[in-house]
Design an enzyme around this catalytic site. Structure first.
Site, mmCIF file in Angstrom:
data_model
loop_
_atom_site.group_PDB
_atom_site.id
_atom_site.type_symbol
_atom_site.label_atom_id
_atom_site.label_comp_id
_atom_site.label_asym_id
_atom_site.label_seq_id
_atom_site.Cartn_x
_atom_site.Cartn_y
_atom_site.Cartn_z
ATOM 1 N N ARG A 15 15.811 2.119 13.408
ATOM 2 C CA ARG A 15 15.081 1.260 14.339
ATOM 3 C C ARG A 15 16.044 0.257 14.989
ATOM 4 N NH1 ARG A 15 10.575 -0.820 10.276
ATOM 5 N NH2 ARG A 15 12.377 -0.604 8.908
ATOM 6 N N LYS A 75 16.197 -4.946 9.866
ATOM 7 C CA LYS A 75 16.392 -5.129 8.422
ATOM 8 C C LYS A 75 17.099 -6.442 8.137
ATOM 9 C CE LYS A 75 15.062 -2.071 5.848
ATOM 10 N NZ LYS A 75 13.652 -2.070 5.380
ATOM 11 N N TYR A 94 13.188 -8.954 9.464
ATOM 12 C CA TYR A 94 12.660 -8.870 8.098
ATOM 13 C C TYR A 94 13.727 -9.425 7.156
ATOM 14 C CZ TYR A 94 8.957 -5.609 9.570
ATOM 15 O OH TYR A 94 7.867 -5.036 10.154
ATOM 16 N N HIS A 96 12.761 -10.463 3.323
ATOM 17 C CA HIS A 96 12.392 -10.138 1.923
ATOM 18 C C HIS A 96 13.328 -10.846 0.940
ATOM 19 C CE1 HIS A 96 9.394 -7.232 3.191
ATOM 20 N NE2 HIS A 96 10.274 -6.731 4.025
ATOM 21 N N GLU A 118 8.162 -10.872 7.793
ATOM 22 C CA GLU A 118 7.116 -10.525 6.826
ATOM 23 C C GLU A 118 6.281 -11.730 6.380
ATOM 24 O OE1 GLU A 118 10.336 -10.431 6.177
ATOM 25 O OE2 GLU A 118 10.763 -11.431 4.297
ATOM 26 N N ASP A 198 -11.944 1.227 -2.891
ATOM 27 C CA ASP A 198 -11.424 -0.138 -2.775
ATOM 28 C C ASP A 198 -12.211 -1.014 -3.729
ATOM 29 O OD1 ASP A 198 -10.581 -2.825 -1.707
ATOM 30 O OD2 ASP A 198 -9.624 -1.569 -0.187
ATOM 31 N N VAL A 267 2.131 5.512 -0.984
ATOM 32 C CA VAL A 267 2.678 4.625 0.060
ATOM 33 C C VAL A 267 3.025 3.264 -0.547
ATOM 34 C CG1 VAL A 267 2.285 3.657 2.361
ATOM 35 C CG2 VAL A 267 1.212 5.820 1.736
ATOM 36 N N ALA A 268 2.303 2.866 -1.583
ATOM 37 C CA ALA A 268 2.541 1.550 -2.221
ATOM 38 C C ALA A 268 3.810 1.530 -3.057
ATOM 39 C CB ALA A 268 1.331 1.164 -3.067
ATOM 40 N N ILE A 269 4.637 2.570 -2.925
ATOM 41 C CA ILE A 269 5.859 2.664 -3.738
ATOM 42 C C ILE A 269 6.804 1.486 -3.474
ATOM 43 C CG2 ILE A 269 7.062 4.155 -2.052
ATOM 44 C CD1 ILE A 269 7.297 4.360 -5.907
ATOM 45 N N ASP A 270 6.723 0.901 -2.253
ATOM 46 C CA ASP A 270 7.622 -0.233 -1.985
ATOM 47 C C ASP A 270 7.244 -1.450 -2.824
ATOM 48 O OD1 ASP A 270 5.275 -0.668 -0.566
ATOM 49 O OD2 ASP A 270 6.277 -1.654 1.105
ATOM 50 N N VAL A 298 8.326 8.089 -0.573
ATOM 51 C CA VAL A 298 9.396 7.521 0.257
ATOM 52 C C VAL A 298 9.093 6.043 0.531
ATOM 53 C CG1 VAL A 298 10.534 7.649 2.512
ATOM 54 C CG2 VAL A 298 10.013 9.747 1.255
ATOM 55 N N ALA A 299 10.073 5.201 0.231
ATOM 56 C CA ALA A 299 9.830 3.761 0.297
ATOM 57 C C ALA A 299 9.862 3.222 1.729
ATOM 58 C CB ALA A 299 10.844 3.023 -0.573
ATOM 59 N N MET A 301 8.765 4.858 4.803
ATOM 60 C CA MET A 301 8.166 5.946 5.583
ATOM 61 C C MET A 301 8.318 5.756 7.099
ATOM 62 S SD MET A 301 4.800 6.708 3.265
ATOM 63 C CE MET A 301 4.090 7.919 4.357
HETATM 64 N N1 LIG Z 1 6.168 3.244 1.815
HETATM 65 C C1 LIG Z 1 6.223 2.676 2.993
HETATM 66 O O1 LIG Z 1 7.027 3.029 3.850
HETATM 67 C C2 LIG Z 1 5.258 1.573 3.333
HETATM 68 C C3 LIG Z 1 5.096 1.166 4.665
HETATM 69 C C4 LIG Z 1 4.140 0.176 4.949
HETATM 70 C C5 LIG Z 1 3.397 -0.402 3.911
HETATM 71 N N2 LIG Z 1 3.612 0.022 2.614
HETATM 72 C C6 LIG Z 1 2.861 -0.509 1.477
HETATM 73 O O2 LIG Z 1 1.547 0.013 1.455
HETATM 74 C C7 LIG Z 1 0.749 -0.844 0.633
HETATM 75 C C8 LIG Z 1 -0.569 -1.155 1.331
HETATM 76 O O3 LIG Z 1 -0.305 -1.992 2.452
HETATM 77 P P1 LIG Z 1 -1.472 -2.491 3.424
HETATM 78 O O4 LIG Z 1 -0.793 -3.096 4.597
HETATM 79 O O5 LIG Z 1 -2.469 -1.432 3.633
HETATM 80 O O6 LIG Z 1 -2.135 -3.629 2.548
HETATM 81 P P2 LIG Z 1 -3.599 -4.271 2.769
HETATM 82 O O7 LIG Z 1 -3.552 -5.614 2.143
HETATM 83 O O8 LIG Z 1 -4.006 -4.149 4.195
HETATM 84 O O9 LIG Z 1 -4.576 -3.315 1.934
HETATM 85 C C9 LIG Z 1 -4.559 -3.211 0.535
HETATM 86 C C10 LIG Z 1 -5.935 -2.828 0.066
HETATM 87 O O10 LIG Z 1 -5.843 -2.567 -1.358
HETATM 88 C C11 LIG Z 1 -7.079 -2.981 -1.921
HETATM 89 N N3 LIG Z 1 -6.908 -3.108 -3.384
HETATM 90 C C12 LIG Z 1 -6.268 -4.068 -4.092
HETATM 91 N N4 LIG Z 1 -6.355 -3.791 -5.407
HETATM 92 C C13 LIG Z 1 -7.026 -2.626 -5.522
HETATM 93 C C14 LIG Z 1 -7.445 -1.832 -6.633
HETATM 94 N N5 LIG Z 1 -7.139 -2.175 -7.885
HETATM 95 N N6 LIG Z 1 -8.115 -0.689 -6.372
HETATM 96 C C15 LIG Z 1 -8.441 -0.313 -5.112
HETATM 97 N N7 LIG Z 1 -8.091 -1.056 -4.022
HETATM 98 C C16 LIG Z 1 -7.390 -2.189 -4.232
HETATM 99 C C17 LIG Z 1 -7.364 -4.300 -1.199
HETATM 100 O O11 LIG Z 1 -8.734 -4.672 -1.323
HETATM 101 C C18 LIG Z 1 -6.984 -3.934 0.237
HETATM 102 O O12 LIG Z 1 -8.105 -3.444 0.972
HETATM 103 C C19 LIG Z 1 1.609 -2.073 0.367
HETATM 104 O O13 LIG Z 1 2.230 -1.946 -0.898
HETATM 105 C C20 LIG Z 1 2.650 -1.993 1.449
HETATM 106 O O14 LIG Z 1 3.834 -2.686 1.104
HETATM 107 C C21 LIG Z 1 4.525 0.980 2.335
#
Ligand SMILES: NC(=O)c1ccc[n+]([C@@H]2O[C@H](COP(=O)([O-])OP(=O)(O)OC[C@H]3O[C@@H](n4cnc5c(N)ncnc54)[C@H](O)[C@@H]3O)[C@@H](O)[C@H]2O)c1
Length: 372
Positions: A15, A75, A94, A96, A118, A198, A267-270, A298-299, A301
């Protein structure tokens, strides 16, 4: 103001911080934009695109850092870049910082004013400069999951949408926030049967109102999660508890209840991932198998679709970039408390309470930093 955009040097980062469109708007506001040669290539932007937008091309990052009043990146600055920052310079990218004491020490030593994408907020309590990347990752998740499900990739050999006479795949999305909603929309659009889990009732109410015809919602109790995961062809992990590691919602033992060859896209791997068996992977080697279940973790994506990601990020950063350039950081942050939330470091002082807490460093309140 002189706005500088160096080429990203972190491995696998394609990027770029300033798009030709953003450069053009900055020039229209009377600013000068200096872009390192080749900075946009990974996102499909040539030096000529920037020149046509009114920017000037610099031969090296050193030239950009030396000339610019404000550096705009994607970054966090790498060690070599941090050495080039100077007192009074603005850094907008960003950062972090909480898990990164070395970078924090270098930014403090630089004397620069560092604003982190962020931590900039919006009036709805969201994170407007993180959301575009969550949208991208969410929309990508069913796409990479569909690929993972293909037989040659170790998957179950199931087509998401099915065909006449053959039912669609079952997709479960855990977490219905930005990532989860975008993932559910795309999976449903591909013809899968989608359920979003959720724990937030207001969020599920919203999803049901807006997308009720496209996918279902279920409360994310342990029992509901276990039931749905066992029936799924694909499970997408999209939970977030702000500021905390992702909760582990699916254990290794549960994998044995899943259909052989099912796909997990975490996706939550980060934030550590929400499956016990998740470990971060890269675009070069994105998937692995545990107990017959394929994992895609993939951290970063959004890097897979650098052009879309760059443009999406550029659209979100542009109003802040213009405010910083037009007014200077102090007035821009005074006028906009959401931008002030982005201020992490100023003139050798840390100005972010969460980062201070994480690293045990004293914090100067951002509102006092405005007067310093
Ligand atoms: N891997 C990647 O490249 C990449 C890219 C972007 C974001 N992410 C990650 O994706 C994840 C989600 O991001 P987001 O922007 O959607 O966040 P968000 O805050 O918009 O959504 C998170 C959702 O999770 C729900 N939640 C919390 N605890 C829960 C549980 N125990 N069970 C079920 N639902 C639960 C919340 O109510 C919320 O609706 C984050 O960890 C973010 O860092 C990863």
């Amino acid at each position: 103001m002189k706005i500088g955009c160096p080429k990203e040097i972190k491995p696998q980062e394609f990027r770029v911080g300033v798009t030709p469109n953003a450069a053009n708007e900055a020039v229209m506001h009377g600013h000068a934009v200096l872009v390192e040669t080749g900075a946009g290539v990974g996102s499909g932007f040539t030096d000529e695109d920037y020149i046509a937008a009114g920017a000037t091309i610099a031969g090296s990052a050193a030239e950009v850092f030396a000339a610019a009043d404000m550096i705009v990146k994607v970054k966090e600055p790498q060690a070599a870049e941090r050495k080039m920052l100077r007192e009074g310079q603005i850094l907008f990218t960003y950062l972090h910082l909480a898990p990164d004491p070395e970078q924090t020490a270098d930014l403090l030593a630089s004397g620069a004013t560092c604003i982190a994408y962020e931590t900039v907020t919006d009036a709805a309590g969201g994170l407007p400069l993180l959301a575009p990347m969550s949208e991208v990752a969410g929309k990508l998740a069913p796409q990479v999951g569909a690929w993972t499900l293909q037989k040659a990739n170790g998957g179950r050999g199931v087509l998401l949408g099915g065909v006449p006479g053959v039912g669609p795949a079952q997709v479960v999305v855990i977490g219905g926030g930005v990532v989860g909603t975008n993932a559910a929309r795309v999976a449903a659009g591909m013809g899968a049967e989608v359920t979003v889990l959720d724990r937030s009732l207001p969020r599920m109410r919203y999803l049901d109102d807006v997308f009720g015809g496209q996918f279902r919602t279920r409360y994310a109790s342990a029992a509901n999660t276990a039931d749905l995961v066992a029936q799924a062809d694909m499970v997408i992990g999209a939970v977030l508890i702000p500021g905390a590691a992702a909760p582990k919602l699916v254990s290794r033992a549960q994998l044995s209840t899943m259909k052989p060859g099912a796909a997990i896209v975490d996706v939550a791997i980060d934030q550590g991932g929400c499956f016990e068996t998740s470990k971060a992977t890269t675009h070069e080697d994105p998937i692995y198998e545990v107990d017959g279940i394929m994992h895609y973790c993939v951290a970063n994506m959004p890097g897979a679709v650098a052009r879309t990601s760059t443009i999406a990020l550029g659209n979100a950063t542009m109003p802040f970039l213009l405010a910083l350039a037009d007014k200077g950081w102090r007035k821009a942050c005074e006028d906009d408390p959401h931008l002030l939330e982005g201020l992490n470091v100023h003139a050798g002082k840390l100005t972010s309470y969460p980062v201070g807490k994480a690293l045990g460093i004293d914090v100067l309140s951002p509102s006092l930093a405005l007067k310093a």
